[in-house]
Design a protein around this motif. Structure first.
Motif, short mmCIF file in Angstrom:
data_model
loop_
_atom_site.label_atom_id
_atom_site.label_comp_id
_atom_site.label_asym_id
_atom_site.label_seq_id
_atom_site.Cartn_x
_atom_site.Cartn_y
_atom_site.Cartn_z
N GLU A 158 40.57 39.67 30.25
CA GLU A 158 41.26 38.38 29.94
C GLU A 158 42.64 37.97 30.83
N ALA A 159 43.00 38.90 31.79
CA ALA A 159 44.15 38.65 32.63
C ALA A 159 44.12 39.80 33.58
N TYR A 160 44.97 39.60 34.68
CA TYR A 160 45.19 40.76 35.69
C TYR A 160 46.12 41.53 35.05
N MET A 161 45.74 42.75 34.31
CA MET A 161 46.65 43.43 33.53
C MET A 161 47.27 44.48 34.41
N ASN A 162 46.74 44.92 35.36
CA ASN A 162 47.24 46.10 36.10
C ASN A 162 48.61 45.81 37.08
N THR A 163 48.64 44.37 37.27
CA THR A 163 49.87 44.19 38.07
C THR A 163 50.83 43.27 36.93
N GLY A 164 50.45 43.45 35.63
CA GLY A 164 51.63 42.95 34.81
C GLY A 164 51.23 41.56 34.19
N ASP A 221 37.52 36.11 39.84
CA ASP A 221 38.34 35.04 40.95
C ASP A 221 38.01 35.69 42.30
N ILE A 222 38.76 36.77 42.66
CA ILE A 222 38.98 37.46 43.98
C ILE A 222 37.44 38.07 44.34
N GLY A 223 36.57 38.45 43.66
CA GLY A 223 35.45 39.18 43.91
C GLY A 223 34.23 38.34 43.86
N ALA A 245 38.44 47.90 48.23
CA ALA A 245 39.49 46.90 47.83
C ALA A 245 39.12 46.05 46.52
N PHE A 246 40.17 45.14 46.32
CA PHE A 246 40.03 44.38 45.02
C PHE A 246 38.91 43.32 44.86
N GLU A 247 38.12 43.01 46.37
CA GLU A 247 37.38 41.86 46.09
C GLU A 247 36.02 42.11 46.36
N ASN A 248 35.91 43.25 46.91
CA ASN A 248 34.42 43.62 47.52
C ASN A 248 33.90 44.81 47.11
N GLY A 306 41.34 49.27 25.33
CA GLY A 306 39.92 49.12 25.10
C GLY A 306 39.08 49.10 26.07
N GLU A 307 39.68 48.90 27.37
CA GLU A 307 38.88 48.78 28.61
C GLU A 307 38.33 50.25 28.97
N VAL A 308 39.17 51.13 28.70
CA VAL A 308 38.66 52.57 29.25
C VAL A 308 37.49 53.13 28.25
N GLY A 312 34.49 45.66 38.03
CA GLY A 312 35.80 44.99 38.33
C GLY A 312 36.53 44.60 36.99
N GLY A 313 37.87 44.45 36.76
CA GLY A 313 38.28 43.59 35.77
C GLY A 313 37.91 42.02 35.94
N ASP A 314 38.30 41.23 35.10
CA ASP A 314 38.08 39.91 35.21
C ASP A 314 38.59 39.00 36.27
N GLY A 315 39.83 39.58 36.78
CA GLY A 315 40.55 39.31 38.08
C GLY A 315 39.75 39.48 39.08
N ALA A 316 39.08 40.58 39.43
CA ALA A 316 38.37 40.96 40.27
C ALA A 316 37.10 40.46 40.44
N THR A 317 36.48 40.13 39.24
CA THR A 317 35.16 39.34 39.16
C THR A 317 35.14 38.00 39.34
N ALA A 360 36.40 48.20 41.89
CA ALA A 360 37.20 47.44 42.44
C ALA A 360 38.74 47.98 42.09
N THR A 361 39.65 47.45 42.66
CA THR A 361 41.21 47.81 42.42
C THR A 361 41.33 47.19 40.90
N GLY A 362 42.13 47.80 40.10
CA GLY A 362 42.73 47.39 38.79
C GLY A 362 42.69 48.58 37.74
N CYS A 363 43.01 48.30 36.56
CA CYS A 363 43.58 48.99 35.55
C CYS A 363 42.41 50.41 35.90
N MET A 364 41.15 50.10 35.56
CA MET A 364 40.26 51.25 35.53
C MET A 364 40.23 52.28 36.65
C1 TPP Z 1 43.72 41.45 47.76
C2 TPP Z 1 44.48 42.02 46.75
N1 TPP Z 1 45.40 41.22 46.04
C3 TPP Z 1 46.05 41.75 45.05
C4 TPP Z 1 46.10 43.02 44.92
C5 TPP Z 1 47.11 43.53 43.73
N2 TPP Z 1 46.25 43.98 42.48
C6 TPP Z 1 45.78 45.13 42.37
S1 TPP Z 1 45.22 45.28 40.99
C7 TPP Z 1 45.36 43.69 40.52
C8 TPP Z 1 45.10 42.96 39.05
C9 TPP Z 1 43.57 43.49 38.80
O1 TPP Z 1 43.42 42.83 37.49
P1 TPP Z 1 41.87 42.63 37.14
O2 TPP Z 1 40.88 42.52 38.14
O3 TPP Z 1 41.78 41.69 36.02
O4 TPP Z 1 41.65 44.30 36.41
P2 TPP Z 1 42.48 44.93 35.23
O5 TPP Z 1 43.51 45.42 35.84
O6 TPP Z 1 43.12 43.77 34.33
O7 TPP Z 1 41.58 45.73 34.71
C10 TPP Z 1 46.15 42.98 41.53
C11 TPP Z 1 46.42 41.53 41.54
C12 TPP Z 1 45.28 43.85 45.79
N3 TPP Z 1 45.23 45.05 45.49
N4 TPP Z 1 44.52 43.28 46.75
#
Ligand code: TPP
Ligand code: SF4
Length: 323
Positions: free
Chosen positions: A147-153, A123-125, A81-84, A36-38, A116-121, A57-61
């Motif tokens: 609703e979770a960090y999907m890309n990493t499981g 939390d970390i970003g 990067a994931f956070e910026n 559903g995300e794509v 970004g995903g919800d993790g990137a938004t 941001a890093t993530g599934c998309m």
């Molecule tokens: C600083 C940092 N920490 C952890 C990771 C590993 N990592 C890459 S993608 C990801 C999960 C992404 O989750 P989300 O932002 O929710 O996006 P989704 O994949 O669910 O679309 C993680 C933990 C990373 N790339 N960089």
């Protein structure tokens, strides 16, 4: 009139008859079946067209659209990067502004997008996003919330709903799954004085595309929170993503609304809500919850929805999409 309302006063939206044919994200990417995300990303990018610069941001998309040496992107796209993502898009927007001013380029209408995903938004970003919203850059931030960090499981994020099972919020004798309540990201964006904030989901594509288009017309930051069902992480059928997104809206779990210059508008009033249990049922991430747990979640969902409706001064009179 605020800057967003002023920019949108003559807005003529998309409808089913004038859908843009452009596909900035091409088919043939590597998302899971039924993602559903794509689907949401595709709809959003169709609304924006090709005069864009996208920071991902890093993530599934990111992963599924850019397996080196291939790419699904037909527009300028940067993986950061994931956070910026919000920090990088701020820099890109500022650079374009300076180059336009110095007549090095002539590109005053380019739209700057970070997502970004919800993790990137959530939390970390969050820090980068907060800074970019506060500085007032002219950009759109889209959070694709699965609703979770999907890309990493499937690890929990602060946007994972109460009670959901993830690999880091496993239910057991002493746990009901996620023990915290979902962070309210649109409210955080509103609290920054962001001129345009909206929620959307891919079960209502015209609504989603119009909100993304509006975000691109507002001269300043815009934040769009997009509900993005993930059959892999939610443990539901691959054919059920759109239905899950629709049920999330119909059960008041994910209300659709806009906040324009701080004024709340409900996009879709849920007159005959479906029970939260109906939305939960196909998703195995909620299967461990007892009836009492679900009732508790239902009560909170109703209360949150009522709180939102009380803030909405006007109901948007738009042609409703068929449910
Ligand atoms: C600083 C940092 N920490 C952890 C990771 C590993 N990592 C890459 S993608 C990801 C999960 C992404 O989750 P989300 O932002 O929710 O996006 P989704 O994949 O669910 O679309 C993680 C933990 C990373 N790339 N960089
Ligand atoms: S894990 Fe979920 S969000 Fe990621 S590509 Fe697969 S279905 Fe989409």
């Amino acid at each position: 009139m605020g800057i967003a309302a002023e920019a949108l006063k003559n807005f003529k939206g998309f409808n089913l008859k004038n859908m843009p044919e452009v596909e900035p994200v091409s088919p043939g990417h590597r998302a899971c079946q039924g993602c559903g995300e794509v689907l949401a990303l595709r709809q959003a990018m169709k609304a924006l067209g090709t005069n864009v610069v996208v920071c991902s941001a890093t993530g599934c998309m990111e992963i599924i659209t850019s397996p080196f040496p291939q790419t699904a992107w037909r527009v300028p796209w940067i993986h950061v990067a994931f956070e910026n993502a919000a920090a990088v898009v701020s820099g890109v927007e500022s650079a374009y502004k300076a180059m336009n001013r110095k007549n090095i380029i002539k590109s005053p209408d380019t739209v700057f997008v970070a997502y970004g995903g919800d993790g990137a938004t959530a939390d970390i970003g969050m820090q980068a996003l907060s800074g970019a919203l506060e500085r007032g850059h002219n950009f759109i931030y889209m959070c694709f919330d699965n609703e979770a960090y999907m890309n990493t499981g499937v690890q929990r994020s602060s946007s994972t709903p109460f009670g959901a099972q993830t690999t880091t919020s496993p239910p057991g004798k002493k746990s009901k799954g996620q023990s915290t309540q979902k962070k309210n990201l649109p409210e955080i964006a509103v609290a920054h004085g962001t001129p345009y904030v909206a929620t959307a989901c891919p079960a209502f594509p015209v609504d989603l595309m119009n909100k993304v288009k509006k975000a691109s017309l507002v001269p300043g930051p815009a934040y769009i929170h997009i509900y993005s069902p993930c059959p892999t992480g939610w443990r539901c059928g691959i054919e059920e993503s759109v239905e899950m997104a629709r049920l999330a809206v119909q059960s008041k779990v994910f209300p659709l609304y806009e906040v324009i210059d701080g004024v709340y508008y409900l996009s879709r009033k849920v007159a005959k809500p479906k029970p939260v249990a109906e939305y939960f049922k196909p998703q195995r991430r909620f299967r461990h919850l007892t009836e009492a747990d679900v009732q508790q979640i239902q009560a909170r969902t109703d209360a949150e929805y009522d709180r939102l409706v009380a803030k909405c001064v006007v109901e948007v009179k738009e042609k409703k999409e068929k449910e």
